[in-house]
Write a protein that holds these residues in place. Structure first.
Motif, short mmCIF file in Angstrom:
data_model
loop_
_atom_site.label_atom_id
_atom_site.label_comp_id
_atom_site.label_asym_id
_atom_site.label_seq_id
_atom_site.Cartn_x
_atom_site.Cartn_y
_atom_site.Cartn_z
N SER A 17 0.83 -1.21 0.00
CA SER A 17 0.00 0.00 0.00
C SER A 17 0.87 1.26 0.00
O SER A 17 0.65 2.19 -0.79
N LEU A 18 1.87 1.28 0.89
CA LEU A 18 2.76 2.44 0.97
C LEU A 18 3.55 2.61 -0.32
O LEU A 18 3.73 3.73 -0.82
N ILE A 21 1.37 4.20 -2.98
CA ILE A 21 1.17 5.64 -2.74
C ILE A 21 2.40 6.43 -3.18
O ILE A 21 2.31 7.45 -3.87
N ASN A 106 -3.63 9.79 6.56
CA ASN A 106 -4.05 10.34 5.28
C ASN A 106 -2.89 10.28 4.28
O ASN A 106 -1.75 10.59 4.64
N ASP A 107 -3.18 9.88 3.03
CA ASP A 107 -2.13 9.79 2.00
C ASP A 107 -1.38 11.10 1.83
O ASP A 107 -0.15 11.11 1.68
N GLN A 108 -2.13 12.20 1.85
CA GLN A 108 -1.51 13.51 1.63
C GLN A 108 -0.55 13.87 2.77
O GLN A 108 0.52 14.43 2.54
#
Length: 200
Positions: A17-18, A21, A106-108
């Motif tokens: 997942s990381l 992103i 949060n991704d951001q």
């Protein structure tokens, strides 16, 4: 050299997942599920940052941070944790960590933290390069030129340096010119800045 974002987490799903992103914004990710594997392969010359899970089997994230600090490594570390452990967060931040993110995040927020870490690493590397170049210049100076340079930096006039070192005024002037040339500076303030910055 393009930066690499190293991801060290024993949860394979989290690693993937990381990684997704990170790569979605054009950055390169390199992943590990064991801290020792990262440590074995770590190349200090590589520009990047480290995204590190706190709780790992074997060597934990904070233990890896200590090992890196002992090696004199300057890679910025962002800790990620499934537990909001405040004392631990304080400890790793005091150890030089850039951030401590608690899952889920949060991704951001993650990407902003990574960008901050990469900027820090770039700045650190530029400073290291400048310091190395300055040290190479200082190494060119003779012992007498070093003495004259310290006199100049202390704000002493040539005649005072001449008297203190018991050498002629012309010799001081010659050494002064040589110091300025070898250090690649055009003014005394530039020389002072260079000496103070590098603690010579």
């Amino acid at each position: 050299m393009d930066p690499i974002v190293y991801v060290v987490d024993d949860d394979q799903a989290m690693v993937e997942s990381l990684s997704w992103i990170i790569e979605s914004v054009g950055l390169k990710a390199k992943t590990y599920t064991r801290t020792q594997d990262f440590l074995d392969e770590y190349n200090p010359a590589q520009h990047g940052c480290l995204l590190l899970d706190v709780r790992m089997p074997g060597m934990s994230g904070p233990e890896l941070q200590l090992r890196l600090n002992d090696k004199g490594a300057t890679i910025p570390v962002i800790f990620i944790s499934g537990h909001g452990d405040v004392p631990l967060a304080v400890r790793v931040m005091k150890g030089g960590a850039v951030d401590f993110l608690t899952k889920p995040f949060n991704d951001q927020v993650l990407l902003e933290s990574i960008n901050k870490a990469l900027r820090l690493d770039k700045t650190n590397r530029e400073k290291q390069q400048e310091n190395a170049q300055a040290e190479a210049k200082f190494a060119l100076l003779s012992p007498r030129e070093l003495q004259v340079m310290h006199g100049i930096v202390a704000g002493k006039q040539n005649k005072v340096i001449s008297s203190e070192l018991k050498i002629s005024l012309k010799t001081v002037e010659a050494h002064r010119a040589s110091v300025m040339k070898k250090m690649s500076v055009r003014s005394v303030p530039d020389l002072v800045k260079l000496v103070l910055t590098n603690g010579i």
